[in-house]
Design a protein around this motif. Structure first.
Motif, PDB file in Angstrom:
ATOM      1  N   ASN A 141       4.970  -7.211  -2.413  1.00 28.03           N
ATOM      2  CA  ASN A 141       3.718  -6.784  -1.391  1.00 28.03           C
ATOM      3  C   ASN A 141       4.066  -6.683   0.066  1.00 28.03           C
ATOM      4  N   GLU A 142       4.896  -7.957   0.686  1.00 26.54           N
ATOM      5  CA  GLU A 142       5.412  -7.772   1.851  1.00 26.54           C
ATOM      6  C   GLU A 142       6.341  -6.687   2.345  1.00 26.54           C
ATOM      7  N   LEU A 166       6.143  -3.623   0.766  1.00 28.26           N
ATOM      8  CA  LEU A 166       5.257  -2.645   0.579  1.00 28.26           C
ATOM      9  C   LEU A 166       4.295  -2.553   2.227  1.00 28.26           C
ATOM     10  N   GLY A 167       3.949  -3.653   2.467  1.00 26.64           N
ATOM     11  CA  GLY A 167       3.415  -3.626   3.962  1.00 26.64           C
ATOM     12  C   GLY A 167       4.229  -3.201   5.060  1.00 26.64           C
ATOM     13  N   ARG A 168       5.438  -3.772   5.098  1.00 24.49           N
ATOM     14  CA  ARG A 168       6.159  -3.169   6.161  1.00 24.49           C
ATOM     15  C   ARG A 168       6.396  -1.798   6.022  1.00 24.49           C
ATOM     16  N   GLN A 177       5.094 -11.321  -4.328  1.00 26.15           N
ATOM     17  CA  GLN A 177       4.583 -11.553  -2.852  1.00 26.15           C
ATOM     18  C   GLN A 177       5.458 -10.807  -1.958  1.00 26.15           C
ATOM     19  N   LYS A 178       6.884 -11.054  -2.407  1.00 26.88           N
ATOM     20  CA  LYS A 178       7.983 -10.351  -1.827  1.00 26.88           C
ATOM     21  C   LYS A 178       7.904  -8.770  -1.803  1.00 26.88           C
ATOM     22  N   GLN A 224       4.372   0.465   4.897  1.00 29.64           N
ATOM     23  CA  GLN A 224       3.246   1.224   5.382  1.00 29.64           C
ATOM     24  C   GLN A 224       2.929   1.051   6.821  1.00 29.64           C
ATOM     25  N   ASN A 225       3.335  -0.161   7.270  1.00 31.05           N
ATOM     26  CA  ASN A 225       3.115  -0.196   8.747  1.00 31.05           C
ATOM     27  C   ASN A 225       4.254   0.757   9.751  1.00 31.05           C
ATOM     28  N   ASP A 226       5.431   0.818   9.169  1.00 34.17           N
ATOM     29  CA  ASP A 226       6.260   1.644  10.031  1.00 34.17           C
ATOM     30  C   ASP A 226       6.060   3.061   9.778  1.00 34.17           C
TER      31      ASP A 226
END
Length: 140
Positions: free
Chosen positions: A131-132, A134-136, A128-129, A138-140
């Motif tokens: 994935n979080e 990786l999401g950050r 989960q960490k 990709q958003n940046d």
């Protein structure tokens, strides 16, 4: 050590071969009774070779039956020692693994599963960490 075993094996083979020769010689008929009015069976068994072969066949059958009996007794004894019991005497069917042994295995795997559950939870949190993060990224 290896040569001693080889010599012992050779001596054993020679002893067995010698005993077989002595047995075969001892089974050879010395004299045959003479019948006045022989039947067909008397005529067939009037030959020394036929009597000798019949005796060898009977001794061989005794040896095979004795070895088979020893094997059956030892194998049943080993199965009883392992906790397996004879259910039928037809084709010598043996009972399945005792229920207590299966219950012990189930309990063991249940304990192992509970012990590994903590690792599964840790790996889930790490995933989960990741994935979080990786999401950050990709958003940046």
């Amino acid at each position: 050590m290896r040569s001693v075993r080889r010599i012992a094996a050779i001596l054993l083979v020679l002893a067995v071969f010698g005993a077989a020769l002595l047995l075969a010689a001892g089974l050879y008929p010395a004299d045959l009774p003479v019948k006045q009015d022989p039947t067909f069976i008397d005529t067939v068994f009037d030959n020394r070779a036929v009597i000798w072969m019949a005796r060898l066949l009977l001794v061989s059958a005794v040896g095979v039956l004795a070895c088979g009996g020893v094997f059956i007794v030892l194998s049943i004894g080993m199965r009883i020692k392992n906790g397996e019991w004879l259910r039928r005497a037809g084709p010598f069917e043996v009972s399945e693994v005792p229920a207590g042994r299966i219950e012990d295995e189930v309990e063991f795997w249940h304990r192992e599963t509970l012990a590994a559950w903590g690792d599964v939870e840790n790996l889930t949190e790490c995933l989960q960490k990741a994935n979080e993060l990786l999401g950050r990224i990709q958003n940046d």
